[in-house]
Design an enzyme around this catalytic site. Structure first.
Site, PDB file in Angstrom:
ATOM      1  CD  GLU A 149      49.152  16.063  23.456  1.00 22.14           C
ATOM      2  OE1 GLU A 149      49.523  15.544  23.716  1.00 22.14           O
ATOM      3  OE2 GLU A 149      48.220  15.725  23.296  1.00 22.14           O
ATOM      4  CE  LYS A 175      50.834  13.724  26.315  1.00 26.75           C
ATOM      5  NZ  LYS A 175      49.537  13.121  25.944  1.00 26.75           N
ATOM      6  CB  CYS A 226      47.429  16.021  26.445  1.00 20.57           C
ATOM      7  SG  CYS A 226      45.514  14.743  25.813  1.00 20.57           S
TER       8      CYS A 226
END
Length: 565
Positions: A41, A113, A149
């Site tokens: 990330e 994300k 994540c």
């Protein structure tokens, strides 16, 4: 298909250095036959970039770095990298935190994300707009459940994994409902004691629930007080871990989707992990700032300074570590001799600078003001502050990084001297309870197969040695008792009644410790940033993004510089 997980150690703001690491591992992955290589990330910027994202020049330089990477990756290799990208929408934050899939220099797909953490060390919602939807990425006939994540940490699990934080959606469940062939998560997930086991349980649960393999590529390295352990891995569809990257170092892991593999179950020793995390934290702080000649610390003959010194010697090499003993008339003979033995065992540079002249000068200077009062804490702390001034003078004069040595137990209750033993650039043990410091000392000696930290240092009663016969237990409960309270209050967020019932300790004793912690919170925030090794550290450390030249192609050369938030 062969998929490589490139576990790299990026530096915040060092776009050029991060770019070269990405290209290096992309070519290494292709040489090993990989079809796709996956990076962590925000690997282009380093994590967490924080307010650098508010700088238009930095955003432009980041975009050009991404374009450069795409153009210089082997043409027959797919690559997934993490980077901030512009939000094309008319509303919301200007950026997304994205996973970008490139092939032949062209963007094939991007996944933004969804879950933006804003707790503990995280502040992503301040900078990023969350994704509005979740979808499968199709590439070379393979359906990828690609996500970033935090998106994996809101799974519906009876115990939960997000410290009580709940989101409105479960991105992994939404992707799982779309029939992916496998899941890929790119992460910048910090280390904490026991994190390896937590990841194992979480990923195993996802695999068993959706009956799909799961690949996790996590950042490694330290950016100021935050340590990332790597621990990238591959789990088979039944949840079995079948491939494991190294922890606390860069690694390139290649997995063949068609090949059978045995279970990979590395042994984890929490004390060994703690040791390796702190060594990595010291090394990266020193190397990524790039402005220090050596590391420096005061040696008292006690356990905290001995462990800090041993960790520093492991991290930097003994030739780059200086230990200084600074006795006063109160100091025991062992404070000097044990410090000298430690320095000899480690092979570091050793200095002895008595502080008596400075203490006498302060006593004389303050005699009139202190006349008619009884000697007490003020006079005791002059010794600690004289040592702090001495160490800072050496640091300034010779360009050394001063490491402060206080542990979490003492710092949490204020058993430290502000502008004395809190002086320093980084507090190595400030998130390590005293009882864990002793475990580290034993581990260091066992690891070396010889006595590095003198046994007399380990066995002597802890003392600040600021008055005759002083022992820590004159002021504090025994550390086993104190740490049992602090672990529950600070790290587990338990309240008074629960702590009393779990420990069986006296209610007034527990209440007094909690009061000291609460009163000391402000003082802690004036201490140097400490290396974090638990999910719930005491106080709020300062993060210092280390910025190097961003991109020569942009047309504005920046001198190498450190920016402190």
């Amino acid at each position: 298909m062969k998929i490589a997980l490139a576990q790299i150690n990026p530096t915040i703001g060092d776009l050029e250095g991060n770019r070269e690491k990405i290209l290096r591992d992309a070519h290494r992955a292709r040489d090993r036959g990989a079809d796709l290589v996956v990076f962590p990330e925000l690997c282009v910027t380093g994590y967490p970039p924080e307010d650098l994202l508010e700088n238009p020049f930095f955003r432009t330089a980041t975009q050009r770095t991404v374009e450069h990477i795409a153009q210089h990756v082997p043409s027959d290799l797919g690559i997934i990298i993490g980077a901030p990208v512009p939000n094309p929408g008319a509303y919301g934050k200007p950026l997304h935190n994205a996973a970008l899939l490139f092939e032949n220099g062209q963007l094939q797909d991007r996944v933004c994300k969804t879950l933006l953490p804003t707790y503990d060390i995280f502040d992503e919602h301040r900078h990023f707009e969350p994704a509005g939807s979740r979808g499968i990425v199709e590439w070379r006939g393979v359906r990828l459940g690609l996500h970033v994540c935090e998106d994996m940490w809101n799974v519906h699990h009876p115990e939960g994994y997000n410290n009580g934080h709940r989101y409105e959606c479960d991105p992994v469940a939404e992707l799982g409902a779309q029939d992916p062939d496998l899941f890929i998560n790119i992460s910048a997930s910090p280390f904490s004691i026991g994190k390896h086991a937590v990841r194992n349980e979480l990923v195993e649960h996802i695999c068993r629930r959706h009956e799909r393999p799961f690949l996790l590529c996590n950042q490694v390295g330290a950016n100021t007080e935050i340590i990332y352990d790597g621990d990238s891995r591959v789990h088979a569809a039944d949840g079995t871990q079948v491939a494991c990257a190294a922890s606390f170092e860069e690694d390139l892991l290649v997995w063949d989707t068609e090949a059978s593999a045995d279970a990979c179950t590395p042994d984890r020793d929490p004390v060994a992990d703690l040791h390796d995390a702190l060594v990595l934290g010291i090394r990266d702080y020193y190397e990524k700032t790039g402005i220090f000649d050596k590391a420096l610390m005061g040696l008292s003959g006690g356990i905290d300074s001995a462990v800090t010194c041993a960790l520093a010697a492991e991290a930097l090499g003994p030739e780059r570590v200086v230990g200084v003993t600074m006795p006063s008339r109160i100091s025991s003979e062992g404070s000097v001799t044990d410090s000298e033995r430690l320095a000899e065992n480690l092979g570091i540079e050793f200095k002895e600078i008595p502080i008596e002249p400075a203490v006498d000068a302060f006593d004389e200077m303050l005699a009139e003001e202190f006349a008619g009062t009884e000697p007490g804490v003020a006079e005791e702390n002059i010794q600690s502050r004289a040592r702090g001034v001495t160490l800072m003078a050496l640091s300034n004069k010779f360009g050394h990084l001063l490491l402060s040595t206080g542990n979490k137990s003492e710092m949490a209750v204020g058993y430290v001297t502000l502008y004395g033993d809190t002086n320093g650039g980084v507090a190595v043990l400030s998130d390590v309870l005293k009882t864990r410091v002793y475990r580290l000392a034993h581990h260091i000696n066992e690891r070396a197969g010889t006595e590095i930290i003198p046994q007399s240092t380990i066995e002597k009663p802890p003392s600040a040695e600021l008055r005759e016969g002083q022992k820590d237990t004159d002021t504090l409960p025994p550390y086993e008792t104190l740490d049992a309270i602090l672990k529950r209050y600070i790290e587990q967020k338990k309240e008074l009644g629960t702590i009393v019932s779990e420990t069986g300790l006296d209610r007034d004793l527990v209440r007094d410790v909690l009061r000291q912690v609460d009163q000391n919170e402000y003082k802690r925030r004036q201490a140097p940033p400490g290396l974090r090794v638990t999910e719930k550290a005491f106080g709020v450390g300062r993060r210092i993004p280390i910025v190097k030249e961003w991109d020569r192609d942009v047309g504005e050369a920046l001198a190498e510089e450190s920016f402190a938030e």
